[in-house]
Each structure stands twice: as C-alpha cells, then as structure tokens.
Design an enzyme around this catalytic site. Sequence first.
Site, PDB file in Angstrom:
ATOM      1  N   GLU A   1       0.813  -1.218   0.000  1.00  0.00           N
ATOM      2  CA  GLU A   1       0.000   0.000   0.000  1.00  0.00           C
ATOM      3  C   GLU A   1       0.847   1.270   0.000  1.00  0.00           C
ATOM      4  O   GLU A   1       0.491   2.262  -0.626  1.00  0.00           O
ATOM      5  CB  GLU A   1      -0.935   0.007   1.220  1.00  0.00           C
ATOM      6  CG  GLU A   1      -2.104  -0.961   1.101  1.00  0.00           C
ATOM      7  CD  GLU A   1      -1.700  -2.401   1.321  1.00  0.00           C
ATOM      8  OE1 GLU A   1      -0.585  -2.624   1.845  1.00  0.00           O
ATOM      9  OE2 GLU A   1      -2.488  -3.297   0.978  1.00  0.00           O
TER      10      GLU A   1
ATOM     11  N   HIS B   1     -11.747  -5.786   8.173  1.00  0.00           N
ATOM     12  CA  HIS B   1     -12.500  -5.611   6.945  1.00  0.00           C
ATOM     13  C   HIS B   1     -13.724  -4.735   7.193  1.00  0.00           C
ATOM     14  O   HIS B   1     -14.689  -4.793   6.455  1.00  0.00           O
ATOM     15  CB  HIS B   1     -12.939  -6.971   6.366  1.00  0.00           C
ATOM     16  CG  HIS B   1     -11.782  -7.856   6.003  1.00  0.00           C
ATOM     17  ND1 HIS B   1     -11.117  -8.614   6.926  1.00  0.00           N
ATOM     18  CD2 HIS B   1     -11.156  -8.079   4.827  1.00  0.00           C
ATOM     19  CE1 HIS B   1     -10.133  -9.271   6.344  1.00  0.00           C
ATOM     20  NE2 HIS B   1     -10.125  -8.968   5.076  1.00  0.00           N
TER      21      HIS B   1
END
Lengths: 447, 347
Positions: free
Chosen positions: B110, B180
């Site tokens: 990322e 999540h």
Amino acid sequence: MAALMRFGKLCRIKIRVIGQSSSFKGSPTCLLRRTFSIYGRLSQQTFDSPSDKPQFPGASAEFVDQLEFIQPNVISGIPVYRVMDRKGQIINPSEDPKLSKETVLKFYQKMTLLNTMDRILYESQRQGRISFYMTNYGEEGTHVGSAAALEPSDLVFGQYREAGVLMYRGFPLDLFMAQCYANADDLGKGRQMPVHYGSKELNFVTISSPLATQIPQAAGAAYAMKTLNSNRAVICYFGEGAASEGDAHAGFNFSATLECPIIFFCRNNGYAISTPTNEQYRGDGIAARGPGYGMMSIRVDGNDVFAVYNATREARRRAVAENQPFLIEAMTYRIGHHSTSDDSSAYRSVDEVNYWDKQDHPISRLRHYMTARGWWAEDEERSWRKQSRQLVMEAFEKAERRLKPRPEWLFTDVYDENPTGLQKQQEALQRHLEQYKEHYPLDLYDK
Amino acid sequence: MAAAARLVLRTASGAKVLRAGLGWLGAPIRVPHAAAHFTFHPDPVPTRHGPTQKMNLFQSITSALDNTLSSDPTAVIFGEDVAFGGVFRCTVGLRDKYGKDRVFNTPLCEQGIVGFGIGVAVAGATAIAEIQFADYIFPAFDQIVNEAAKYRYRSGNMFDCGNLTIRAPWGCVGHGSLYHSQSPEAFFAHCPGIKVVIPRSPVQAKGLLLSCIADKNPCIFFEPKILYRAAVEQVPTEPYLIPLSQAEVLQEGSDVTLVAWGTQVHVMKEVAAMAQEKLGVSCEVIDLQTILPWDTETVCKEECFLNLEAPIARVCGYDTPFPHIFEPFYIPDKWKCFDAVKRMINY
C-alpha cells in the site's frame, strides 16, 4: 491451450558456480562463490512438458538434490567500476568519456562552487544567520557526474544531499540562498527548512524531509512519462540509510514490475547520521539488492566523476529505450557532518575523515586529470577560488538583506483554492496582529 | 458449502436462519451476522444528468471510472487485483476496454501504491489508486499525510499531486471484524491538504467520485462496501459532478439535527421516521458527504453553541477494535440513535 502456454512463460536465470564447494568443514577462508546473471529473455515452455522441470509459476529454476544454502557474498562483493585512479589518471583509455575541456571545466567549477557555498552557508548557520544546513563535502562527484549525464527534461527526485545536481542544471546562487534564508525570493515561499530546494523550471522536485518517500513516487512519475511517450527519464537519489526504508523496497519492486524508465541512484557514503553501514545492512550494499528485484544494477566509484557519468549515461539511455529500471550504487564518503545539528567526531575518527578529504576526493582527482592535460594550473585555481568566493558572498549578502515573505503566505497553497475555514483563520490572524503587533517580528517580513 | 443451495430466512429478531440444502448438516441454526442494520433508501431518479440506468454501488463506481478513462487519456487505475475486475468488481471490464497500460495490478504494497500514485500525479497524469480495504490504508499513511497532503504547500505551488484519487472500500459489512470493517476517516480528518469523501448511494458515489478525480487536490474516496450490492438506484450513464464540501440536507426538521455519512445516513433516515412516529420529534437529517474540508456552514453556525438546548450526542462504535461476533452490539444502530434522540429531547 494458448492461455496455458502464456502461463508457462519463464524468465531464464543463469547460475554460474565458481570456486570450491568444500566450505562446510568450517574453514573461514573457503567461500562458495556464485554469481547470478539474469538475462531478460523470456522463453516459452509448454505447460505439459514431459521434462522433469519445476512447473511453479513463481520461479524459473532447475531442480537440485543437494541441500545447500546460498552464501551471501559480502567479502568479495559486486566490483566497483571506475575510470580514474585516485590520482586522476585514466586506467582504461577506452572508458575515458573524452569530454571536452569546456565540459570538464564546468564539472570542476560546479563542484568547487558547491564546496564554497557549503563552507559559507555552514558557517552562516554557526553564526545564527540561518537555522540549519547540510553540506555535500565529498559527494560532489556523485552530483555532477550524474547530472551531466541526464537531459534537462529528465525529472529529478532527491533526498537532501544533491545540491550539486541542481547547481549543475543552473539553479542560481541567489535562489539557493533564498531558500536557506527563507526570504521573499524563495520559490518555496519560505515554508521549509534550509536545503529543501525545488525547481519546476529545472525539473527538480522539491525535497521533503521524510526519507525514501521519493522512491515510489519517482517510479510513478517514470511510469507516467512512459505512458505519455515523453522520452524523459526519472532519476531518484537516496542514501544507503534511506534504502532500508519500506518505501525503497516498494519503489524498486514497482519500477521493475511496471517497467519504468528510471535510474535509482544510491549515494552510499558510509554513514546515516552516526550509523555506519555495518549497522545498516548485512548484505553486499544496495547494488546487490537490485537483482533480487529483477533490476539491472551496478556499483561505481562515486568519487570518480567520469565513472559516475559513464554509468548514468548508459543507464539513462537504456532505461528510456528499454523501459526498465537501473540501480546505480555510487560508493563515496560523507566528509562533513550529517548536518549542522551533528558533530561526527562523536562516532568516527578524524583520521578516517582526513583520509577521504586528502587521498580520495572527487574534486582533487578531477583536478589532477585537468592539470595533466594542461587545462588547469595554479593561476586558474587561484583566480577561480577568488571568483567563486566572491559570487557566493554577493549572493549571501543579498539574501541576508532581503525581507521574509509576507505572512499571508502562511495560508496559501494548502489546497489549490483556500477553503472557507482557512480564510476565516487567516482573517482571525490578521485581526490578532492588528491588536498585538508589537509582539511579532513584522518588520522582518514583506507586506 | 459454497455449492450448497441455501435458503435464508429472517426471524423476528433479525438474525439470519440458514437452512442447508444438505440434510446431514442438521437443523437450521441462527447466526448473528446482522441482518442488515439499515434499509437502503434510494434517492428519486435524477433528471438533470441525462439518461439513467439501474446500477448498484459498485457498478456506479465502474461507470465513473469508465467515463474517466474514456475522456482523460492520461488516466490510469491501479492497485491490488484491479486487473481482473477487483475484489468488489469495481473495475470489471476496464482493462479489456482500455488496455493493460491503463488498468493494471501493482505488487502487494500500500505504501507503494500511494507513493507510486503520487508520482504519476506529479508527472501530470490522472492517478486513481485502489487500496483493497480501508483497513489497509495505514502503511500508506506517511505517503498520504506527509507527502500527498503537503506537496503543494511545501513546494510553494511549484509541484502538486492534485491528480491523485485514492479509493478504498469502507465500513462495517456484518462479518468483517477488525480488518475488513474499519472507518478510518477520522485519522485523515485533520490533515490539511487532502480531501476525504464518503458517499451514501450509487448516484452520490458516481458524482462525488468524478468530483474527486476532477479536483485539483489529492482526495481519498471511501466506498461503503455493505452498499456495493445492497444499494441500487437509477444512475445517469453520462458523467456528472456533485460538489465537494457541501453537506446535503436530506430532510428538514425543527427539533433535532442528525448528521451522518455513508451507510449511517440510511440508519438516520429511519431514526428520523421513528422519532416522528414514536416521539413526535421533528428531525433534520444531514449527509455530510465530505469529511474534509467539511461544510461547517450547513451543519453548525458558530453561534449555534449558545442555541443548543442539549449537548451534542455522538453515537458511534465503542472504543474497541471492530469485533467479529459482537458486531450487532457494537454498531450505532437505529435503536441507539433513537434512544439518543429521546434522551436529548428530555434533557
């Protein structure tokens, strides 16, 4: 079937084993030497090949049935490419780039001008005239050699010790000083600490303090240039310390997988502030990491301006022609302290520093080359020293006298347009200054 | 289990009941994966932006990206797994249509994705970076906060990465647990130089995403993943912009103001209805949309502090990581919001 065949595309990696393999008896002198050369060729391999070869999608290699760990090779690592010896004499004439006298003089003058500017600005910090400074002593060769090998349109991402690149491209002394003094002429509008230079015109992206953040950014910029078909390259400078950051790993990996026309230029100067290289990494420096990413790599003598020039020039040509990254590790030595906030006598000996200053300095090596050709002598040296000092002093005095930027520039450029909330804050400051002006150094600032 | 046909029943308490097609698995069981804690309220069909088509949230994102790749030859979309269409199908079909140089996978990193995206933007191309889940944006925090947000300011406006937009699936989904389900906008809400935007619906998402892409500042666009399939509206097929930093008053009211963004807007709409019905309280519902810079004008005048008849109530998750099995108790559902309204009017 076609899809399966595409699946079976492999990179061929050739492993040559040289030397004895009798090292397991514990003898400290026996080393297993292997070199890896990676050819960029892809070979088609049918998925259902009858030969007993590994079919793993993740690697292309042969099977082996002897348990053996690869020994990392740090005793005799990747060799250091050089053109001149320490006395400035060409070793292999076919490697001499045979640059014109004018170009070589420019190299010399830019390196020495940088050196002079460094001395004066370091001193000015000591006297409290500027808040902070970082010198480039000993690394002038890495800057000038690489900058000269690029096109002016190539985009430069730096770390903080690359002022010579900007100087070579023609950034005027006035603007170096303006940034260090954060005065109203600073292109950066006085927002950053000294030595955080930038120039849109000279394609030098403004320096930022966090280390290695520029590395993946440089890969992205190179990718964009490739898609825009611009024939431009990107060069990204960083030190061997910054190469430990995660961002460095990210940038290398992205540039290789996404096929970016970029040169990664590592200045390995022996120290990251006080941390010597044996506490920074255990492998064979930074160049040895390149092949791990599938990247063309080389190690050069960073104090040999021609070696730096040759390597950068070839890397640039191929990076653009072949859309692949190149890694150059320029070995050098940081003669100065890390910055004005550092006293390096706390962690290294004066003898060590003196060796590099006296015995292996990019400026003196180039001077030997020039004097051997009759291009430079005592007279030129004397008059150039005087002239360069004069140029620096003029710029210095001018920068000192200049006012600081107007305080309203505190609020601009956060976004392309000032949001309402920020406008209100600006108005609040204005009202505050009207009432409490005697407590603020407004006379030092532009109106 | 994936191959088994399942009938899903809803009990009065809202828990799902699974009746397995395979009898040997035994009697049906109740599972606490929240039956959705909200009901999606679609907006009226837009009439100002040309012909519309039925789309869910992920399709409206695809539509926005398609419009962008079509009109802007420099635009590129990249991130983990975007090439095959993305784990939430937001980029389906785009690589085939626009080519592998414009829609491509990156390595799993990322900080690299955002750093790379900044570089693409600095070089003058339009960069649309996908972070697979907002929960994984943190390795990129340095690049976002220390680099992207400050690029223009620190360079005296010589350089900027305004061409960068970062997209990430966001928010609770019923079973996402710690990694999540996160809503990390608060970490970015005080970072001058970036914009943070969260849509409540497909129509909003497309218009706001296109505004983020067009915006000359780096933007983070969080997409409520629970709405990807659940939210369906008639969405204009042509591009259109919904302005940033303008909160939307969805319904006017006189007693209590409810401010929310993303999925929670639909919860608040229901709370407003419950408050009217059960308490006779008139609620104003505001969708903030842009978290940074946020629309202080619409939400709160500076004078409002003296006009409040009760302290402001914040109803949100507890100060714990986002739990798995405890999600039904963790989230600020309509009953907790309703109770806050009730306590507020009785203050």
